[in-house]
Design an enzyme around this catalytic site. Structure first.
Site, PDB file in Angstrom:
ATOM      1  NE  ARG A  56      -7.064-101.585 -96.998  1.00  0.00           N
ATOM      2  CZ  ARG A  56      -6.800-100.237 -96.524  1.00  0.00           C
ATOM      3  NH1 ARG A  56      -5.887 -99.891 -96.772  1.00  0.00           N
ATOM      4  NH2 ARG A  56      -7.620-100.093 -95.294  1.00  0.00           N
ATOM      5  CB  THR A  57     -12.683-104.062-100.367  1.00  0.00           C
ATOM      6  OG1 THR A  57     -12.113-104.535 -99.198  1.00  0.00           O
ATOM      7  CG2 THR A  57     -13.413-105.271-101.236  1.00  0.00           C
ATOM      8  CE  LYS A  86     -35.886 -92.216-103.018  1.00  0.00           C
ATOM      9  NZ  LYS A  86     -36.067 -92.343-104.348  1.00  0.00           N
ATOM     10  NE  ARG A 107     -16.650-104.182 -97.489  1.00  0.00           N
ATOM     11  CZ  ARG A 107     -15.248-103.706 -97.190  1.00  0.00           C
ATOM     12  NH1 ARG A 107     -14.971-102.789 -96.592  1.00  0.00           N
ATOM     13  NH2 ARG A 107     -14.421-104.760 -97.317  1.00  0.00           N
ATOM     14  CG  HIS A 135     -13.693-109.288 -97.080  1.00  0.00           C
ATOM     15  ND1 HIS A 135     -13.497-109.151 -98.455  1.00  0.00           N
ATOM     16  CD2 HIS A 135     -13.006-108.131 -96.444  1.00  0.00           C
ATOM     17  CE1 HIS A 135     -12.951-108.068 -98.741  1.00  0.00           C
ATOM     18  NE2 HIS A 135     -12.667-107.384 -97.865  1.00  0.00           N
TER      19      HIS A 135
HETATM   20  C1  NCD Z   1     -11.397-105.580 -93.806  1.00  0.00           C
HETATM   21  C2  NCD Z   1     -12.778-105.593 -93.995  1.00  0.00           C
HETATM   22  O1  NCD Z   1     -13.460-104.769 -94.343  1.00  0.00           O
HETATM   23  O2  NCD Z   1     -13.230-106.523 -93.500  1.00  0.00           O
HETATM   24  N1  NCD Z   1     -10.879-104.837 -94.556  1.00  0.00           N
HETATM   25  C3  NCD Z   1     -10.377-105.008 -96.136  1.00  0.00           C
HETATM   26  O3  NCD Z   1     -11.627-105.318 -96.486  1.00  0.00           O
HETATM   27  N2  NCD Z   1      -9.535-105.067 -96.467  1.00  0.00           N
HETATM   28  C4  NCD Z   1     -10.605-105.788 -92.290  1.00  0.00           C
HETATM   29  C5  NCD Z   1     -11.331-104.660 -91.549  1.00  0.00           C
HETATM   30  O4  NCD Z   1     -12.276-103.925 -91.694  1.00  0.00           O
HETATM   31  O5  NCD Z   1     -11.043-104.789 -90.327  1.00  0.00           O
END
Ligand code: NCD
Length: 309
Positions: A56-57, A86, A107, A135
């Protein structure tokens, strides 16, 4: 407003959030009209850098950017395919990206990486999740969903269920909802995965109670149940899903007040029975949709801020 978006704590009042949400609503309306949104990102490039899995993100940020006319360069498996392998340092990687692109969304598996990135990035940096830290864009879309549903986010009782200690979405959500008046948190989870909300909420007057089971939580008729999955990649609590306390089923949802909502940042696993998806109180797909408008708005604000520098 700000140059980078690293932490939910960058929003310091509910008024600031409400102003942002008004802009999100405007984006949503524009997206749904034939005119669409202004191509604010035309001719610009986003680096989309993921060193942890994401559905999703990543797609949401990239779609937000594409809808605004930009192009994307994406590294969906940065932990194995980038110069990190590396031995390049995180800050050198960010310095490199920021010489090349107009915005970075990343991320990483380590808490604190996003804050470090912001110290070296010449272009706006968005935290798409830093380990078990934060997040913040997820929290924005969560609270936007709450705000739209209830017309405000004051005076709510909010059940938070599951792996509260390692769920970064919960940490950021606590910070944002904690800006509102008269919020009561009801926490459900095993002791080993419990948190102290006070660590995330800086203002007084936020109440919280701990419950042993979801049934206990359902009995109090909360406005919101926010479910989370076991973050099994971050710790070794193996017997997690064997506990009934962490399973929300259709019968329990039927007992909730009509205006209540069931939320989940997704991905969900066994913590929600499939029949709950059909209940109108389950809003997790709406959360996904709202994420697009939230991220388009945030990106526009960050780009405008950069132009003003
Ligand atoms: C979450 C995350 O990656 O922190 N998912 C997201 O980005 N919508 C929740 C999760 O991984 O549990």
């Amino acid at each position: 407003m700000f140059k980078h978006f690293i932490s939910a704590s960058q929003f310091t009042s509910s008024e600031m959030l409400e102003k942002f949400f008004e802009q999100v609503r405007h984006t949503e309306t524009a997206c749904n009209s034939i005119h669409g949104v202004l191509p604010t990102a035309r001719g610009k490039v986003m680096a989309s850098w993921y060193a942890e899995p994401s559905t999703r993100t990543r797609i949401s940020h990239e779609t937000a950017w594409l809808k605004m006319g930009g192009s994307v360069t994406s590294t969906a498996d940065a932990s194995s395919m980038s110069s990190v392998v590396k031995g390049e340092s995180w800050t050198d990687s960010i310095k490199t990206l920021s010489e090349l692109v107009d915005i970075i969304v990343a991320r990483t598996p380590r808490e604190g990486d996003a804050a470090n990135a912001a110290t070296v990035s010449k272009v706006p940096f968005i935290n798409a999740g830093d380990g078990c830290g934060e997040h913040p864009t997820q929290a924005l879309l969560d609270v936007y969903t709450i705000w739209k549903h209830f017309g405000s986010a004051n005076n709510l009782s909010v059940g938070l269920v599951g792996d509260l200690k390692y769920s970064r979405t919960v940490h950021s959500l606590l910070m944002l909802l904690g800006l509102y008046e008269n919020i009561t948190y009801h926490l459900v989870g095993p002791e080993r995965l419990m948190i102290n909300p006070g660590e995330y909420i800086k203002r007084p007057g936020v109440h919280f109670r701990v419950h042993r089971t979801i049934d206990d939580l359902v009995d109090i008729g909360p406005d919101i149940i926010y479910m989370t999955r076991n973050q099994q990649e971050r710790h070794a609590v193996m017997d997690y899903y064997h506990h009934k306390w962490h399973h929300l089923n259709g019968k329990q949802v039927e007992r909730l007040p009509k205006r209540a909502i069931v939320m989940h940042p997704l991905p969900k696993k066994m913590e929600i029975s499939p029949e709950v998806d059909k209940d109108p109180r389950a809003v997790y797909w709406q959360q996904v949709k709202n994420g697009l408008f939230v991220r388009m708005t945030l990106i526009r604000i960050l780009l405008e801020e950069k132009t003003c520098d």
